[in-house]
Design an enzyme around this catalytic site. Structure first.
Site, PDB file in Angstrom:
ATOM      1  N   CYS A   1       0.859  -1.175   0.000  1.00  0.00           N
ATOM      2  CA  CYS A   1       0.000   0.000   0.000  1.00  0.00           C
ATOM      3  C   CYS A   1       0.899   1.230   0.000  1.00  0.00           C
ATOM      4  O   CYS A   1       1.913   1.280   0.683  1.00  0.00           O
ATOM      5  CB  CYS A   1      -0.934   0.091   1.196  1.00  0.00           C
ATOM      6  SG  CYS A   1      -2.116  -1.249   1.302  1.00  0.00           S
TER       7      CYS A   1
ATOM      8  N   ARG B   1       3.816  -0.273  -4.910  1.00  0.00           N
ATOM      9  CA  ARG B   1       3.526  -0.833  -3.588  1.00  0.00           C
ATOM     10  C   ARG B   1       2.184  -1.557  -3.541  1.00  0.00           C
ATOM     11  O   ARG B   1       1.841  -2.161  -2.523  1.00  0.00           O
ATOM     12  CB  ARG B   1       3.540   0.271  -2.540  1.00  0.00           C
ATOM     13  CG  ARG B   1       4.847   1.020  -2.455  1.00  0.00           C
ATOM     14  CD  ARG B   1       4.759   2.116  -1.427  1.00  0.00           C
ATOM     15  NE  ARG B   1       4.558   1.568  -0.108  1.00  0.00           N
ATOM     16  CZ  ARG B   1       5.514   1.163   0.703  1.00  0.00           C
ATOM     17  NH1 ARG B   1       6.763   1.256   0.307  1.00  0.00           N
ATOM     18  NH2 ARG B   1       5.240   0.686   1.892  1.00  0.00           N
TER      19      ARG B   1
ATOM     20  N   TRP C   1      -2.874  -2.634  -1.730  1.00  0.00           N
ATOM     21  CA  TRP C   1      -2.645  -4.056  -1.976  1.00  0.00           C
ATOM     22  C   TRP C   1      -3.477  -4.760  -0.913  1.00  0.00           C
ATOM     23  O   TRP C   1      -3.194  -4.677   0.277  1.00  0.00           O
ATOM     24  CB  TRP C   1      -1.164  -4.395  -1.817  1.00  0.00           C
ATOM     25  CG  TRP C   1      -0.828  -5.782  -2.259  1.00  0.00           C
ATOM     26  CD1 TRP C   1      -0.472  -6.176  -3.515  1.00  0.00           C
ATOM     27  CD2 TRP C   1      -0.813  -6.965  -1.453  1.00  0.00           C
ATOM     28  NE1 TRP C   1      -0.244  -7.532  -3.534  1.00  0.00           N
ATOM     29  CE2 TRP C   1      -0.441  -8.042  -2.289  1.00  0.00           C
ATOM     30  CE3 TRP C   1      -1.071  -7.232  -0.116  1.00  0.00           C
ATOM     31  CZ2 TRP C   1      -0.326  -9.352  -1.832  1.00  0.00           C
ATOM     32  CZ3 TRP C   1      -0.968  -8.531   0.342  1.00  0.00           C
ATOM     33  CH2 TRP C   1      -0.595  -9.575  -0.513  1.00  0.00           C
TER      34      TRP C   1
ATOM     35  N   ASN D   1      -1.554   1.925   5.741  1.00  0.00           N
ATOM     36  CA  ASN D   1      -0.714   0.865   5.189  1.00  0.00           C
ATOM     37  C   ASN D   1      -0.327  -0.025   6.363  1.00  0.00           C
ATOM     38  O   ASN D   1       0.203   0.471   7.347  1.00  0.00           O
ATOM     39  CB  ASN D   1       0.523   1.514   4.545  1.00  0.00           C
ATOM     40  CG  ASN D   1       1.636   0.521   4.248  1.00  0.00           C
ATOM     41  OD1 ASN D   1       1.375  -0.655   4.049  1.00  0.00           O
ATOM     42  ND2 ASN D   1       2.858   1.006   4.219  1.00  0.00           N
ATOM     43  N   GLY D   2      -0.633  -1.331   6.286  1.00  0.00           N
ATOM     44  CA  GLY D   2      -0.294  -2.234   7.390  1.00  0.00           C
ATOM     45  C   GLY D   2      -1.477  -3.108   7.752  1.00  0.00           C
ATOM     46  O   GLY D   2      -2.448  -3.204   6.998  1.00  0.00           O
TER      47      GLY D   2
ATOM     48  N   GLU E   1      15.939 -18.140 -10.109  1.00  0.00           N
ATOM     49  CA  GLU E   1      15.618 -16.742 -10.378  1.00  0.00           C
ATOM     50  C   GLU E   1      15.028 -16.588 -11.790  1.00  0.00           C
ATOM     51  O   GLU E   1      14.085 -15.822 -11.994  1.00  0.00           O
ATOM     52  CB  GLU E   1      16.878 -15.880 -10.194  1.00  0.00           C
ATOM     53  CG  GLU E   1      16.721 -14.410 -10.475  1.00  0.00           C
ATOM     54  CD  GLU E   1      15.685 -13.692  -9.610  1.00  0.00           C
ATOM     55  OE1 GLU E   1      15.173 -14.265  -8.643  1.00  0.00           O
ATOM     56  OE2 GLU E   1      15.362 -12.534  -9.942  1.00  0.00           O
TER      57      GLU E   1
ATOM     58  N   LYS F   1      11.363 -15.074 -12.499  1.00  0.00           N
ATOM     59  CA  LYS F   1      11.128 -13.911 -13.368  1.00  0.00           C
ATOM     60  C   LYS F   1      10.031 -14.233 -14.383  1.00  0.00           C
ATOM     61  O   LYS F   1       9.152 -13.433 -14.625  1.00  0.00           O
ATOM     62  CB  LYS F   1      12.406 -13.506 -14.144  1.00  0.00           C
ATOM     63  CG  LYS F   1      13.481 -12.806 -13.355  1.00  0.00           C
ATOM     64  CD  LYS F   1      13.187 -11.398 -12.947  1.00  0.00           C
ATOM     65  CE  LYS F   1      12.481 -11.258 -11.654  1.00  0.00           C
ATOM     66  NZ  LYS F   1      13.057 -11.516 -10.400  1.00  0.00           N
TER      67      LYS F   1
ATOM     68  N   GLU G   1       6.537 -14.604 -12.629  1.00  0.00           N
ATOM     69  CA  GLU G   1       6.054 -13.332 -12.065  1.00  0.00           C
ATOM     70  C   GLU G   1       5.404 -12.432 -13.112  1.00  0.00           C
ATOM     71  O   GLU G   1       4.370 -11.838 -12.857  1.00  0.00           O
ATOM     72  CB  GLU G   1       7.243 -12.521 -11.506  1.00  0.00           C
ATOM     73  CG  GLU G   1       7.660 -12.834 -10.118  1.00  0.00           C
ATOM     74  CD  GLU G   1       8.836 -11.958  -9.683  1.00  0.00           C
ATOM     75  OE1 GLU G   1       8.786 -11.453  -8.571  1.00  0.00           O
ATOM     76  OE2 GLU G   1       9.807 -11.781 -10.460  1.00  0.00           O
TER      77      GLU G   1
ATOM     78  N   HIS H   1      14.707 -36.657 -11.195  1.00  0.00           N
ATOM     79  CA  HIS H   1      13.854 -37.129 -10.103  1.00  0.00           C
ATOM     80  C   HIS H   1      12.472 -36.496 -10.138  1.00  0.00           C
ATOM     81  O   HIS H   1      11.867 -36.281  -9.090  1.00  0.00           O
ATOM     82  CB  HIS H   1      14.545 -36.866  -8.758  1.00  0.00           C
ATOM     83  CG  HIS H   1      15.877 -37.532  -8.669  1.00  0.00           C
ATOM     84  ND1 HIS H   1      16.016 -38.892  -8.487  1.00  0.00           N
ATOM     85  CD2 HIS H   1      17.137 -37.043  -8.801  1.00  0.00           C
ATOM     86  CE1 HIS H   1      17.297 -39.200  -8.486  1.00  0.00           C
ATOM     87  NE2 HIS H   1      18.001 -38.095  -8.677  1.00  0.00           N
TER      88      HIS H   1
HETATM   89  C1  G6P Z   1       8.334  -9.138  -3.277  1.00  0.00           C
HETATM   90  C2  G6P Z   1       8.896  -8.578  -4.564  1.00  0.00           C
HETATM   91  C3  G6P Z   1      10.142  -9.368  -4.958  1.00  0.00           C
HETATM   92  C4  G6P Z   1      11.155  -9.351  -3.836  1.00  0.00           C
HETATM   93  C5  G6P Z   1      10.553  -9.859  -2.528  1.00  0.00           C
HETATM   94  C6  G6P Z   1      11.476  -9.602  -1.354  1.00  0.00           C
HETATM   95  O1  G6P Z   1       7.833 -10.416  -3.493  1.00  0.00           O
HETATM   96  O2  G6P Z   1       7.928  -8.650  -5.590  1.00  0.00           O
HETATM   97  O3  G6P Z   1      10.715  -8.784  -6.117  1.00  0.00           O
HETATM   98  O4  G6P Z   1      12.240 -10.153  -4.182  1.00  0.00           O
HETATM   99  O5  G6P Z   1       9.331  -9.170  -2.250  1.00  0.00           O
HETATM  100  O6  G6P Z   1      11.597  -8.224  -1.195  1.00  0.00           O
HETATM  101  P1  G6P Z   1      12.819  -7.482  -0.553  1.00  0.00           P
HETATM  102  O7  G6P Z   1      12.476  -6.032  -0.675  1.00  0.00           O
HETATM  103  O8  G6P Z   1      12.880  -7.923   0.879  1.00  0.00           O
HETATM  104  O9  G6P Z   1      14.035  -7.848  -1.295  1.00  0.00           O
END
Ligand code: G6P
Length: 614
Positions: free
Chosen positions: A2, A27, A75, A101-102, A487, A491, A494, A510
Site C-alpha cells: 500500500c 507498492r 494491496w 498501510n499495514g 531466479e 522472473k 512473475e 527425479h
Molecule cells: C516481493 C517482490 C520481490 C522481492 C521480494 C522480497 O515479493 O515482488 O521482487 O524479491 O518481495 O523483497 P525485498 O524487498 O525484501 O528484497
C-alpha cells in the site's frame, strides 16, 4: 505494501496526490483513492477499484479542488479489492477520513465493541475500524485529533502507517507509523507525506523519517510537531535526500523493468564503488570491517530473505563457503521466524532485502537479535526499516528499483555478497593471495561483461518470440548457477504468468523430466567450469526426450551449441561470478515474453514490490 501520500499547503493537492500515487503504485495497485477538503470545507472522497489511472478517469469532472488531501494505492489484505474496501475510509460521522498501510491485528475485537456501541461499518477492512475508534475517542474525550490518534494507537496491535484528515479542522494532517514506513517532506510553506520519498523529491529535499510509535501533526503555518505514543515530545531530525528525480523516471524506456535491466553495468559498478581496488589488492566493506572480530570467530552464517533476495542468499552460500570456508544456512524469513530455530551468539545472521521493509525478514531479524546473534543487513533502500533494525551491514547502492520484478537489485546484492565473501576470506585467511587478487580483477570486469550480454538483446527477443506461447518452462543450473535457474523461473512466472520451475540440473531426473515433451522449453546455464560436462549430459537427457534447449554458454563454446536449439554466448567469467552475468539473458527473456503476451510488466497481477505484511 500500500502506498500513502498526503499534502497540506497552498498548492492544489489533487495533482500532487495523483502524481505521488503513480510513483507509489509499485507498492500495490488493487485500488486507489483520494480525499481533499475544498475551500468551502467540503470533504470530497473518490475511490475506485483498479489502477490510479482508473481513479483519475473516475474523478474527472468532479470537484477535486483543495489544498489539503490524502491519497492511497492499495494491496488488499482484509477485504477483496473493490470500491468500498478502497481507502480513504470514513469515520462514523464521516467527518474524519483515514488512509492506512499495514495490518491491525486486533481489529475484530475492537470492531465488535464498536458495533455494540452503534457503529456501522461499510467495508470489511481493518482500517475502517481504526478510524471509527479514533473518532469515538475524539468525541468522548473532547480532545485534539492528534491526541485521539495517540490514544487509539495505544490500543492497537499490528503495523500501521496512517494519515488522518478532519473535515472540522482543515488545517492539519495527523500521521503516525509503526512497522510501515513514512517520510515527511518539509517545503517552504507546505508539508508532504508519503510511504517513500519518491512523491516528495520534486518539491523538497528536506525530509523527516518518522520513527515507530510517533505521531506527527502537520499544521498549516506551523512547525512540524512530533510526539510519541507515551506523549513525549520529539525533536524532528531533518535530513537531506540524496535521491535524484531522474532515477525514479523511465528515461525513455518502455518499462521500468527494461530500464533497470539496462542499468546493471552501472548499478553493479555503484555497488562496488570505493570498496574494491584490484590493482592494490584492497577491499573495504564497512559492514564487515566494523565486526571483524565477530567474523574471525563466527562458526556459522545464516542468511534470511524472501523472493529474489532469497535467491541472492543462495548464491551467497556458495560464495561464503567457497571463499570464506564457513558453514552457511539459507532460510526463508517466513519459515525461520516461526520455527524456533537454533541460533547461537557467535552466529552471524545476514538479512538481504531490496526494499528493507519486508515484514517476514524484519521479524526474522528481531528473532535473531533476541538470541544474541550479530545481525547485518544488505539493503538497497537507504534508511529503510531493515537497514535501521540491523547492527550494521552494507547498502547495495543500486538506485531505486521500481519494476515489481527485481533485476538490478539482485545483481547488486550478489556483488555485495561477493565483496563480503572476499573480505571474509581475507579476515579468515582462507584464500591464497593469488586467487584473491585474481577474483578482485574478475569482479571489477563484471560491469563490462554485463554490457556485452545486453548487446544480445535482439537475439534474446527472437528466442522470446519462439517460446512466448509455452505453458510450462524448466530452468536448470548447477552449483552457483542453480540459484540463477530459480531466479530465471521466478522472473518468467512473475511477469508472464507462464508456469516455470527452477531445478538443479541433475535433480531433473527425479521428477521434472516427466514433463518434458517437444513443446517444453528448457533453459539451461551451461557455462565452462567444473560442472560443464555434467550439464552437457543433462542437456542430452532433455534432447533425448525431444525437449527444446536454450542454453547460456561461454563465448566460443562448441559442444552445447551442437545440441542446443538456441545458444546465448556470454563472456567468459570466473565460475564463482557466473550468476552476475548469466542472469541477464533470463531477465531479458522474461521481459520480452511478458511484453509479447500483453502482460503488465512493471505491475504484474497480485504482486507488490514491498511485502510489508506477513
Ligand atoms: C516481493 C517482490 C520481490 C522481492 C521480494 C522480497 O515479493 O515482488 O521482487 O524479491 O518481495 O523483497 P525485498 O524487498 O525484501 O528484497
Amino acid at each position: 505494501m500500500c502506498g500513502i501520500v498526503g499534502y497540506i499547503g497552498n498548492r492544489e493537492a489533487y495533482p500532487i496526490l495523483i502524481k505521488g500515487l503513480q510513483r507509489l503504485e509499485y507498492r500495490g495497485y488493487d485500488s486507489a483513492g483520494v480525499a481533499m477538503i475544498d475551500k468551502n470545507g467540503s470533504l470530497n472522497v473518490f475511490k475506485k477499484k483498479g489502477k490510479v489511472a482508473e481513479l483519475v478517469a473516475f474523478a474527472k469532472e468532479n470537484n477535486t479542488s483543495g489544498n489539503i488531501g490524502v491519497g492511497h494505492t492499495r494491496w488488499a489484505t482484509h477485504g477483496e479489492p473493490n470500491d468500498v474496501n478502497s481507502h480513504p475510509h470514513y469515520s462514523q460521522s464521516k467527518n474524519l477520513v483515514m488512509i492506512h498501510n499495514g495490518i491491525i491485528e486486533n481489529y475484530a475485537a475492537i470492531k465488535e465493541n464498536l458495533i455494540k456501541r452503534g457503529h456501522n461499518f461499510l467495508s470489511q477492512t481493518d482500517t475502517e475500524v481504526l478510524v471509527h475508534l479514533i473518532e469515538e475517542i475524539q468525541l468522548h474525550e473532547k480532545c485534539k485529533l492528534s491526541v485521539a490518534v495517540q490514544t487509539a494507537l495505544n490500543q492497537i496491535i499490528g503495523a500501521y502507517a496512517i494519515v488522518v484528515l478532519d473535515k472540522n479542522d482543515p488545517n492539519v494532517l495527523v500521521a503516525a507509523k509503526k512497522g510501515s514506513p513514512m517520510v515527511i517532506g518539509i517545503g517552504e510553506d507546505d508539508f508532504f507525506i508519503a510511504s517513500d520519498a519518491s512523491p516528495i523529491i520534486e518539491y523538497t529535499k528536506n525530509v523527516v523519517y518518522l520513527e515507530d510509535e510517533q505521531v506527527a501533526s502537520l499544521r498549516r503555518g506551523e512547525q512540524l510537531k512530533i510526539r510519541n505514543l507515551k506523549d513525549k515530545e520529539i525533536t524532528p531530525f531533518i535530513q537531506e535526500l540524496t535521491l535524484e528525480l531522474e532515477s525514479i523516471e523511465k528515461g525513455g524506456y518502455d518499462h521500468f523493468m527494461l530500464k533497470e535491466i539496462y542499468e546493471q553495468p552501472r548499478s553493479v559498478l555503484d555497488s562496488m564503488r570505493g570498496r574494491l581496488n584490484a590493482s592494490t589488492g584492497e577491499i573495504k566493506l564497512g559492514g564487515v570491517e566494523d565486526h571483524r572480530k565477530k567474523f574471525e570467530k563466527a562458526k556459522r552464517i545464516i542468511f534470511v530473505a524472501c523472493g529474489t533476495s532469497w535467491h541472492a542468499c543462495l548464491v551467497g552460500e556458495y560464495l561464503f563457503e567457497e571463499m570464506g570456508r564457513i558453514p552457511v544456512e539459507v532460510e526463508y524469513a517466513s519459515e525461520f521466524r516461526y520455527r524456533n530455530p537454533v541460533i547461537y551468539e557467535d552466529d552471524i545472521v545476514i538479512a538481504i532485502s531490496q526494499s528493507g521493509e519486508t515484514a517476514d525478514t524484519l521479524a526474522a531479524i528481531e528473532l535473531a537479535k533476541s538470541k544474541g546473534a550479530l545481525v547485518l543487513g544488505i539493503c538497497n533502500v537507504v534508511g529503510s526499516t531493515i537497514a535501521r533494525a540491523t547492527h550494521g551491514g552494507s547498502y547495495t547502492h543500486a538506485g531505486p528499483e521500481i519494476g515489481v520484478a527485481s533485476t538490478k537489485a539482485f545483481t547488486a546484492q550478489i556483488t555485495v555478497l561477493t565483496l563480503m565473501a572476499l573480505e571474509l576470506a581475507k579476515v579468515r585467511g582462507t584464500l591464497a593471495e593469488s586467487r584473491f587478487r585474481q577474483l578482485l580483477y574478475e569482479v571489477e570486469a563484471i560491469p563490462t561483461k554485463i554490457e556485452e550480454v545486453l548487446k544480445l538483446n535482439d537475439k534474446i527477443k527472437e528466442i522470446a518470440y519462439q517460446y512466448k506461447d509455452s505453458t510450462n518452462a524448466l530452468y536448470l543450473g548447477r552449483g552457483v548457477s542453480f540459484p540463477v535457474a530459480l531466479e530465471g523461473a521466478l522472473k518468467l512466472k512473475e511477469i508472464s504468468y507462464i508456469h516455470a520451475e527452477g531445478y538443479p540440473a541433475a535433480e531433473m531426473k527425479h521428477g521434472p523430466i516427466a514433463l518434458i515433451d517437444d513443446e517444453m522449453p528448457v533453459f539451461v546455464i551451461a557455462t565452462k567450469g567444473a560442472n560443464y560436462e555434467k550439464v552437457v549430459s543433462n542437456i542430452q537427457e532433455v534432447k533425448a526426450r525431444k525437449g527444446k534447449i536454450i542454453a547460456v554458454v561461454t563465448a566460443g563454446d562448441k559442444d552445447v551449441k551442437k545440441v542446443a536449439d538456441y545458444a546465448i554466448e556470454i563472456p567468459e567469467t570466473d565460475e564463482l561470478l557466473v550468476p552476475l552475468v548469466a542472469v541477464v539473458p533470463w531477465q531479458l527473456l522474461s521481459y520480452h515474453i511478458a511484453v509479447m503476451r500483453g502482460c503488465n510488466v512493471d505491475q504484474p497481477r497480485n504482486l507488490a514490490k514491498s511485502v510489508t505484511v506477513e
